[in-house]
Design a protein around this motif. Structure first.
Motif, mmCIF file in Angstrom:
data_model
loop_
_atom_site.group_PDB
_atom_site.id
_atom_site.type_symbol
_atom_site.label_atom_id
_atom_site.label_comp_id
_atom_site.label_asym_id
_atom_site.label_seq_id
_atom_site.Cartn_x
_atom_site.Cartn_y
_atom_site.Cartn_z
ATOM 1 N N THR A 70 -8.250 1.701 7.170
ATOM 2 C CA THR A 70 -8.457 1.923 5.534
ATOM 3 C C THR A 70 -7.658 0.811 4.768
ATOM 4 O O THR A 70 -6.730 0.066 5.337
ATOM 5 C CB THR A 70 -7.916 3.199 5.244
ATOM 6 N N THR A 71 -8.202 0.831 3.419
ATOM 7 C CA THR A 71 -7.524 -0.095 2.749
ATOM 8 C C THR A 71 -7.266 -1.644 2.964
ATOM 9 O O THR A 71 -6.137 -1.934 3.085
ATOM 10 C CB THR A 71 -6.135 0.571 2.180
ATOM 11 N N PRO A 72 -8.299 -2.268 3.029
ATOM 12 C CA PRO A 72 -9.696 -1.953 2.810
ATOM 13 C C PRO A 72 -10.294 -1.543 4.384
ATOM 14 O O PRO A 72 -9.791 -1.402 5.139
ATOM 15 C CB PRO A 72 -10.507 -3.413 2.492
ATOM 16 N N ASP A 88 0.843 -1.265 0.078
ATOM 17 C CA ASP A 88 0.068 -0.188 0.097
ATOM 18 C C ASP A 88 0.821 1.182 0.096
ATOM 19 O O ASP A 88 1.734 1.452 0.840
ATOM 20 C CB ASP A 88 -0.911 0.181 1.193
ATOM 21 N N ASN A 116 -1.481 3.820 4.014
ATOM 22 C CA ASN A 116 -2.689 2.900 4.784
ATOM 23 C C ASN A 116 -2.707 3.797 5.970
ATOM 24 O O ASN A 116 -1.655 3.995 6.620
ATOM 25 C CB ASN A 116 -2.543 1.546 4.928
#
Length: 215
Positions: free
Chosen positions: A175-177, A151, A154
């Motif tokens: 986040t992410t996801p 990533d 993140n």
């Protein structure tokens, strides 16, 4: 000093469980910690052995380093594969109720064992910046930004609320996801018990529990 053990089960799949344990020796010279982590099952296992040390280097600055050996064992490989790596981190306290930190994990790293096995993911680099802010005596806010191999950026955000002595409620978002989390912590007679849950919209719920004893 502190002795602890943690168990984390990803998505209710026993083969994806992680068990870790360690010991922190707190002293005025160089606080030191030893940690062992195991992920996987008999046919595929990732293990990590870490030695960490930290020291306050100025009134508001502290420095920490760690050295670890990551080992990958699988029946599909002719021999085991591993990585030796180092971490470094520094913290700064800009004001009384806030702590900030910057860390570089698993850099540099050296591959060992079977050279034909791609084991970069078991000790891949990560650069992280985070903070803890005690807004009031009963509320703590945390945040973290990370750059790693997978990533570009993140992030995570969390809040801890202590409604009464020795009991804490925690909420977070990563986040992410996008993954929300919820947890509680309880302190009794030198023991800390922490329980947490992380939700993934596709894969489901992951659960974790940790027990630590301070003396």
């Amino acid at each position: 000093s502190k002795l602890y053990i943690n168990y984390y089960n990803r998505y209710s799949v026993s083969e994806l469980a992680t068990v870790s344990g360690g010991f922190y020796y707190l002293n005025d010279m160089i606080p030191t910690g030893i940690e062992i982590t195991s992920f996987g099952y008999d046919e595929y296992r990732e293990s990590l052995f870490r030695l960490s040390m930290g020291k306050q280097i100025a009134k508001k600055w502290s420095l920490g380093v760690a050295f670890q050996y990551a080992l990958l064992q699988s029946e599909i490989f002719e021999e085991n594969s591993g990585r030796i790596s180092a971490d470094i981190g520094i913290t700064f306290q800009p004001v009384e109720n806030m702590l900030t930190g910057l860390s570089i994990l698993h850099f540099p790293s050296i591959k060992t064992g079977d050279k034909n096995v791609d084991n970069k993911h078991i000790a891949s680099y990560s650069i992280q910046f985070g903070f803890n802010w005690e807004v009031i005596n009963t509320v703590l806010i945390t945040g973290n930004l990370e750059n790693n191999k997978e990533d570009a950026i993140n992030g995570s955000f969390g809040m801890e609320y202590m409604p009464f002595d020795d009991f804490k409620i925690r909420m977070g978002l990563r986040t992410t996801p996008l993954q929300p989390s919820l947890g509680v912590g309880y302190h009794i007679a030198g023991f800390n018990v922490d329980i947490g849950m992380v939700y993934h919209s596709v894969l489901g719920v992951s659960m974790g529990i940790g027990v630590a004893f301070s003396f």
